[in-house]
Design a protein around this motif. Structure first.
Motif, PDB file in Angstrom:
ATOM      1  N   SER A 148      41.454 -11.552 -49.999  1.00 36.07           N
ATOM      2  CA  SER A 148      41.213 -12.215 -48.719  1.00 36.07           C
ATOM      3  C   SER A 148      42.527 -12.347 -47.974  1.00 36.07           C
ATOM      4  CB  SER A 148      40.584 -13.591 -48.944  1.00 36.07           C
ATOM      5  OG  SER A 148      41.447 -14.432 -49.685  1.00 36.07           O
ATOM      6  N   ARG A 149      42.434 -12.756 -46.726  1.00 32.99           N
ATOM      7  CA  ARG A 149      43.653 -12.866 -45.920  1.00 32.99           C
ATOM      8  C   ARG A 149      43.604 -14.114 -45.066  1.00 32.99           C
ATOM      9  NH1 ARG A 149      40.087 -11.206 -42.449  1.00 32.99           N
ATOM     10  NH2 ARG A 149      40.465 -10.571 -40.312  1.00 32.99           N
ATOM     11  N   ASP A 150      44.780 -14.575 -44.698  1.00 31.64           N
ATOM     12  CA  ASP A 150      44.949 -15.646 -43.729  1.00 31.64           C
ATOM     13  C   ASP A 150      45.846 -15.085 -42.647  1.00 31.64           C
ATOM     14  OD1 ASP A 150      45.834 -17.847 -42.242  1.00 31.64           O
ATOM     15  OD2 ASP A 150      45.599 -19.201 -43.948  1.00 31.64           O
ATOM     16  N   ASN A 151      45.244 -14.713 -41.526  1.00 28.60           N
ATOM     17  CA  ASN A 151      46.013 -14.074 -40.459  1.00 28.60           C
ATOM     18  C   ASN A 151      47.104 -14.982 -39.911  1.00 28.60           C
ATOM     19  OD1 ASN A 151      43.442 -12.659 -40.732  1.00 28.60           O
ATOM     20  ND2 ASN A 151      44.132 -11.466 -39.001  1.00 28.60           N
ATOM     21  N   ALA A 152      46.803 -16.258 -39.795  1.00 27.49           N
ATOM     22  CA  ALA A 152      47.770 -17.195 -39.221  1.00 27.49           C
ATOM     23  C   ALA A 152      49.020 -17.305 -40.087  1.00 27.49           C
ATOM     24  CB  ALA A 152      47.128 -18.558 -39.044  1.00 27.49           C
ATOM     25  N   LYS A 153      48.836 -17.143 -41.393  1.00 25.88           N
ATOM     26  CA  LYS A 153      49.961 -17.256 -42.320  1.00 25.88           C
ATOM     27  C   LYS A 153      50.507 -15.896 -42.729  1.00 25.88           C
ATOM     28  CE  LYS A 153      48.435 -21.632 -44.371  1.00 25.88           C
ATOM     29  NZ  LYS A 153      48.060 -22.332 -45.632  1.00 25.88           N
ATOM     30  N   ASN A 154      49.889 -14.819 -42.237  1.00 25.79           N
ATOM     31  CA  ASN A 154      50.292 -13.464 -42.633  1.00 25.79           C
ATOM     32  C   ASN A 154      50.334 -13.335 -44.152  1.00 25.79           C
ATOM     33  OD1 ASN A 154      50.611 -12.310 -40.024  1.00 25.79           O
ATOM     34  ND2 ASN A 154      52.595 -13.322 -39.833  1.00 25.79           N
ATOM     35  N   THR A 155      49.305 -13.848 -44.767  1.00 25.87           N
ATOM     36  CA  THR A 155      49.264 -13.898 -46.227  1.00 25.87           C
ATOM     37  C   THR A 155      47.963 -13.301 -46.735  1.00 25.87           C
ATOM     38  OG1 THR A 155      50.669 -15.860 -46.305  1.00 25.87           O
ATOM     39  CG2 THR A 155      49.324 -15.407 -48.246  1.00 25.87           C
ATOM     40  N   VAL A 156      48.072 -12.532 -47.796  1.00 22.08           N
ATOM     41  CA  VAL A 156      46.888 -11.990 -48.464  1.00 22.08           C
ATOM     42  C   VAL A 156      46.821 -12.588 -49.859  1.00 22.08           C
ATOM     43  CG1 VAL A 156      48.077  -9.955 -49.375  1.00 22.08           C
ATOM     44  CG2 VAL A 156      45.613  -9.873 -48.992  1.00 22.08           C
ATOM     45  N   TYR A 157      45.599 -12.805 -50.324  1.00 16.40           N
ATOM     46  CA  TYR A 157      45.373 -13.422 -51.621  1.00 16.40           C
ATOM     47  C   TYR A 157      44.558 -12.493 -52.510  1.00 16.40           C
ATOM     48  CZ  TYR A 157      46.557 -17.509 -48.822  1.00 16.40           C
ATOM     49  OH  TYR A 157      47.192 -18.387 -47.977  1.00 16.40           O
ATOM     50  N   LEU A 158      44.740 -12.668 -53.803  1.00 15.81           N
ATOM     51  CA  LEU A 158      43.888 -11.975 -54.770  1.00 15.81           C
ATOM     52  C   LEU A 158      43.407 -13.033 -55.763  1.00 15.81           C
ATOM     53  CD1 LEU A 158      42.765  -9.179 -55.592  1.00 15.81           C
ATOM     54  CD2 LEU A 158      44.625  -9.091 -57.291  1.00 15.81           C
ATOM     55  N   GLN A 159      42.167 -13.427 -55.618  1.00 19.94           N
ATOM     56  CA  GLN A 159      41.551 -14.364 -56.552  1.00 19.94           C
ATOM     57  C   GLN A 159      41.006 -13.562 -57.726  1.00 19.94           C
ATOM     58  OE1 GLN A 159      41.313 -17.817 -56.499  1.00 19.94           O
ATOM     59  NE2 GLN A 159      40.477 -17.559 -58.564  1.00 19.94           N
ATOM     60  N   MET A 160      41.485 -13.875 -58.905  1.00 16.71           N
ATOM     61  CA  MET A 160      41.107 -13.123 -60.097  1.00 16.71           C
ATOM     62  C   MET A 160      40.356 -14.051 -61.042  1.00 16.71           C
ATOM     63  SD  MET A 160      44.607 -10.927 -60.701  1.00 16.71           S
ATOM     64  CE  MET A 160      45.563 -12.372 -61.129  1.00 16.71           C
ATOM     65  N   ASN A 161      39.098 -13.755 -61.273  1.00 21.10           N
ATOM     66  CA  ASN A 161      38.253 -14.539 -62.172  1.00 21.10           C
ATOM     67  C   ASN A 161      37.838 -13.694 -63.367  1.00 21.10           C
ATOM     68  OD1 ASN A 161      38.332 -16.659 -60.278  1.00 21.10           O
ATOM     69  ND2 ASN A 161      36.520 -15.871 -59.227  1.00 21.10           N
ATOM     70  N   SER A 162      37.360 -14.362 -64.385  1.00 24.41           N
ATOM     71  CA  SER A 162      36.886 -13.678 -65.602  1.00 24.41           C
ATOM     72  C   SER A 162      37.919 -12.677 -66.102  1.00 24.41           C
ATOM     73  CB  SER A 162      35.553 -12.984 -65.320  1.00 24.41           C
ATOM     74  OG  SER A 162      34.578 -13.904 -64.880  1.00 24.41           O
ATOM     75  N   LEU A 163      39.144 -13.115 -66.181  1.00 25.73           N
ATOM     76  CA  LEU A 163      40.237 -12.211 -66.550  1.00 25.73           C
ATOM     77  C   LEU A 163      40.079 -11.706 -67.974  1.00 25.73           C
ATOM     78  CD1 LEU A 163      43.107 -14.052 -64.738  1.00 25.73           C
ATOM     79  CD2 LEU A 163      42.562 -11.631 -64.454  1.00 25.73           C
ATOM     80  N   LYS A 164      40.504 -10.475 -68.160  1.00 25.46           N
ATOM     81  CA  LYS A 164      40.434  -9.810 -69.453  1.00 25.46           C
ATOM     82  C   LYS A 164      41.839  -9.413 -69.897  1.00 25.46           C
ATOM     83  CE  LYS A 164      36.079  -7.633 -68.013  1.00 25.46           C
ATOM     84  NZ  LYS A 164      35.384  -6.331 -67.821  1.00 25.46           N
ATOM     85  N   PRO A 165      42.063  -9.254 -71.180  1.00 27.37           N
ATOM     86  CA  PRO A 165      43.395  -8.813 -71.631  1.00 27.37           C
ATOM     87  C   PRO A 165      43.838  -7.514 -70.964  1.00 27.37           C
ATOM     88  CG  PRO A 165      42.132  -9.613 -73.486  1.00 27.37           C
ATOM     89  CD  PRO A 165      41.197  -9.599 -72.319  1.00 27.37           C
ATOM     90  N   GLU A 166      42.910  -6.647 -70.653  1.00 24.17           N
ATOM     91  CA  GLU A 166      43.275  -5.376 -70.013  1.00 24.17           C
ATOM     92  C   GLU A 166      43.707  -5.545 -68.557  1.00 24.17           C
ATOM     93  OE1 GLU A 166      40.453  -6.042 -71.700  1.00 24.17           O
ATOM     94  OE2 GLU A 166      38.721  -5.028 -70.793  1.00 24.17           O
ATOM     95  N   ASP A 167      43.581  -6.751 -68.014  1.00 26.10           N
ATOM     96  CA  ASP A 167      44.097  -7.024 -66.674  1.00 26.10           C
ATOM     97  C   ASP A 167      45.595  -7.348 -66.712  1.00 26.10           C
ATOM     98  OD1 ASP A 167      41.054  -8.779 -66.030  1.00 26.10           O
ATOM     99  OD2 ASP A 167      41.604  -6.785 -65.288  1.00 26.10           O
ATOM    100  N   THR A 168      46.160  -7.464 -67.892  1.00 28.16           N
ATOM    101  CA  THR A 168      47.580  -7.749 -68.026  1.00 28.16           C
ATOM    102  C   THR A 168      48.403  -6.632 -67.392  1.00 28.16           C
ATOM    103  OG1 THR A 168      47.306  -9.034 -70.044  1.00 28.16           O
ATOM    104  CG2 THR A 168      49.467  -8.038 -69.664  1.00 28.16           C
ATOM    105  N   ALA A 169      49.275  -7.016 -66.471  1.00 28.94           N
ATOM    106  CA  ALA A 169      50.077  -6.031 -65.741  1.00 28.94           C
ATOM    107  C   ALA A 169      51.012  -6.763 -64.782  1.00 28.94           C
ATOM    108  CB  ALA A 169      49.176  -5.077 -64.949  1.00 28.94           C
ATOM    109  N   VAL A 170      51.929  -6.017 -64.233  1.00 25.68           N
ATOM    110  CA  VAL A 170      52.687  -6.493 -63.080  1.00 25.68           C
ATOM    111  C   VAL A 170      51.886  -6.121 -61.843  1.00 25.68           C
ATOM    112  CG1 VAL A 170      54.814  -6.335 -61.760  1.00 25.68           C
ATOM    113  CG2 VAL A 170      54.889  -6.237 -64.263  1.00 25.68           C
TER     114      VAL A 170
END
Length: 117
Positions: free
Chosen positions: A70-92
């Motif tokens: 998602s994004r917040d245009n006013a803040k020039n910020t993008v977000y990544l909400q990550m749910n149900s995380l799995k060990p294979e999501d481990t990364a930079v």
């Protein structure tokens, strides 16, 4: 454009994290922003992207239904909400911004996400 990513950390499998990426500088040049990730010993892979103008989104199959960009245009910020995380999501995780549909021109410094089993 400068990108500053934050929000990584250690979480147990099944947990959630929210990453943020704040953009500064010539942000009017941005057409889209995206998240990529690179696990140890693997190539960088696409995770999700959002078109800045209308918020249109697209996800990699591996995260569809679990991650939300998602994004917040006013803040020039993008977000990544990550749910149900799995060990294979481990990364930079890296955020990126592009001036057109065909490329990403600017990259953030990366934030480490570690999911323990």
């Amino acid at each position: 454009v400068q990108l500053q990513a934050s929000g990584g950390g250690l979480v147990q499998a099944g947990g959630s994290l929210r990453l943020s990426c704040a953009a500064s500088g010539r942000t009017l040049s941005m057409y889209r922003m995206g998240w990529f990730r690179q696990a140890s010993g693997k190539e960088r892979e696409f995770v999700a992207r959002i078109r800045w103008r209308d918020g249109s989104t697209y996800y990699a199959d591996s995260v569809k239904g679990r991650f939300t960009i998602s994004r917040d245009n006013a803040k020039n910020t993008v977000y990544l909400q990550m749910n149900s995380l799995k060990p294979e999501d481990t990364a930079v995780y890296y955020c990126a911004a592009g001036s057109s549909i065909s490329r990403y021109d600017w990259w953030g410094q990366g934030t480490l996400v570690t999911v323990s089993s």
